[in-house]
Write a protein that holds these residues in place. Structure first.
Motif, PDB file in Angstrom:
ATOM      1  N   UNK A  13      32.296 -39.231   2.675  1.00  0.00           N
ATOM      2  CA  UNK A  13      32.039 -38.360   2.217  1.00  0.00           C
ATOM      3  C   UNK A  13      32.336 -37.851   3.181  1.00  0.00           C
ATOM      4  N   UNK A  14      32.643 -37.800   4.557  1.00  0.00           N
ATOM      5  CA  UNK A  14      33.032 -36.954   5.448  1.00  0.00           C
ATOM      6  C   UNK A  14      34.399 -36.060   4.822  1.00  0.00           C
ATOM      7  N   UNK A  15      35.042 -36.563   4.680  1.00  0.00           N
ATOM      8  CA  UNK A  15      36.839 -36.135   4.563  1.00  0.00           C
ATOM      9  C   UNK A  15      36.645 -34.971   3.206  1.00  0.00           C
ATOM     10  N   UNK A  16      36.034 -35.699   2.077  1.00  0.00           N
ATOM     11  CA  UNK A  16      36.015 -35.403   0.982  1.00  0.00           C
ATOM     12  C   UNK A  16      35.052 -33.464   1.267  1.00  0.00           C
ATOM     13  N   UNK A  17      33.952 -34.227   1.302  1.00  0.00           N
ATOM     14  CA  UNK A  17      32.807 -33.187   1.645  1.00  0.00           C
ATOM     15  C   UNK A  17      33.442 -31.528   2.515  1.00  0.00           C
TER      16      UNK A  17
END
Length: 379
Positions: free
Chosen positions: A271-275
């Motif tokens: 979630x951190x990366x793709x956000x």
């Protein structure tokens, strides 16, 4: 006084391949198939829970089978496989010649509903297109070979459905969506895809996920399919690669010795990366691949491989993880051409990048080199 339950009785053979799951071989008339069984179409309920497992009806295929069934002299040895309810009863025949050590002859009783609107007792695990043709044929009394097994749970039916359809491959997205719902994957190859499949399911349903509602699923209805732009099989392969490669950023989250996985840690990282990807490329996010190569297989796979390099520099549990991730990705953002222009280093316009191994490798390698050089201060 309760009503007497109506049943269909058929001569049958019982084969004990598994002491807890007998297989019954018997015959039904074509018109009886629809009285006994139904098709569990794959879909999701209002809470997002997966229900069913069968792909949609293929009308052209059903029409071809129906034309053959109505053509006159018919040889139709292609039987159906049914998941039977626990309420079926088998009465072995009496006498010394009823069993040959491999099978036992007897009578199988299958309860059927009194009303046409009531749920059918059995589910079709294999042969749904044939069953639809059989329900419409003029040759309604034609005997149809049936193999049935007692399956008390939907999970068991799904597992057998995947096993049975290994030879004639199912659509990849249908397998992808079903895998997290079965207790045991039918093969080592499918077992390796089970965790990535579950993660894709999370990405499509988690309220905090930038992919929420954007992933094409076999169970998606018409409205959902119009919004969905990302192919789930591409995401599965991307996650599988990161989970299985020692160089993958997701690899350390699996404890091979104990057989455990830190799924919450993986969720937080994804979630951190793709956000951050969504925030850096807002003009390219959520568009179909024809308008944005970021959302196509080539973009998803290349950015996933870049994730393996970027996220080793991010402390995912820290308060500034999102900010650091955006900063790291910002090193390559000016070089990306997702919706217009050309990838000068690759020598291709943005819309000529295709979801092929050659183009995926070319884009992945370019982004990796550019990121490494940028961190080293070379560019």
């Amino acid at each position: 006084m309760s009503k007497e339950v109506r049943t269909i009785e058929r001569r049958a053979l019982r084969i004990m391949q598994n002491p807890e799951m007998p297989v019954y071989l018997f015959a039904l008339a074509a018109e009886e198939v629809g009285q006994v069984s139904d098709v569990a179409r794959i879909s999701r309920d209002e809470a997002g829970k997966l229900i069913g497992y069968q792909r949609p009806e293929r009308r052209s295929h059903v029409k071809q089978i129906l034309e053959y069934l109505d053509s006159g002299d018919v040889l139709f040895p292609n039987g159906l496989i049914l998941a039977l309810p626990e309420t079926v009863k088998f009465r072995a025949s009496r006498g010394p010649a009823t069993s040959d050590g491999l099978s036992t002859s007897g009578v199988l009783e299958i309860p059927i509903p009194e009303s046409d609107d009531a749920p059918r007792p059995a589910w079709i695990v294999d042969g749904q297109q044939r069953s639809l043709a059989l329900s419409r044929t003029k040759n309604s009394r034609m005997p149809v070979p049936i193999a049935g097994f007692v399956a008390p749970t939907l999970a068991m039916q799904r597992e057998q459905f995947l096993r049975i359809n290994t030879v004639a491959p199912l659509p990849s997205n249908l397998v992808t969506e079903l895998l997290p719902e079965v207790f045991a994957a039918p093969s080592p190859r499918l077992s390796a895809r089970r965790l990535p499949s579950a993660l894709v399911d999370m990405l499509n349903q988690d309220p905090d996920s930038p992919f929420r509602g954007l992933i094409k699923r076999a169970s998606s209805d018409g409205i959902e399919r119009k919004r969905a732009v990302v192919t789930d099989t591409g995401l599965v392969e991307a996650l599988k690669e990161s989970l299985e490669s020692p160089a993958g950023v997701l690899f350390p989250y699996r404890n091979m010795a104990l057989g455990t996985t830190d799924t919450e840690g993986i969720r937080r990282l994804l979630l951190t990366y793709w956000t951050a990807v969504r925030e850096l490329f807002p003009e390219a996010w959520g568009k179909p691949p024809t308008q944005s190569r970021l959302m196509g297989g080539v973009g998803i796979r290349a950015m996933s491989r870049l994730m393996d390099r970027v996220m080793v520099h991010v402390a995912v549990e820290s308060a500034d993880a999102a900010e650091v991730t955006r900063k790291e990705l910002g090193r390559i953002a000016p070089l990306c051409r997702w919706t217009d222009g050309a990838w000068s280093e690759i020598g291709l316009p943005w819309n000529e990048l295709q979801n092929t191994p050659r183009h995926i490798s070319a884009l992945s390698n370019y982004l990796a080199r550019a990121y490494v050089d940028a961190r080293a201060g070379k560019k």
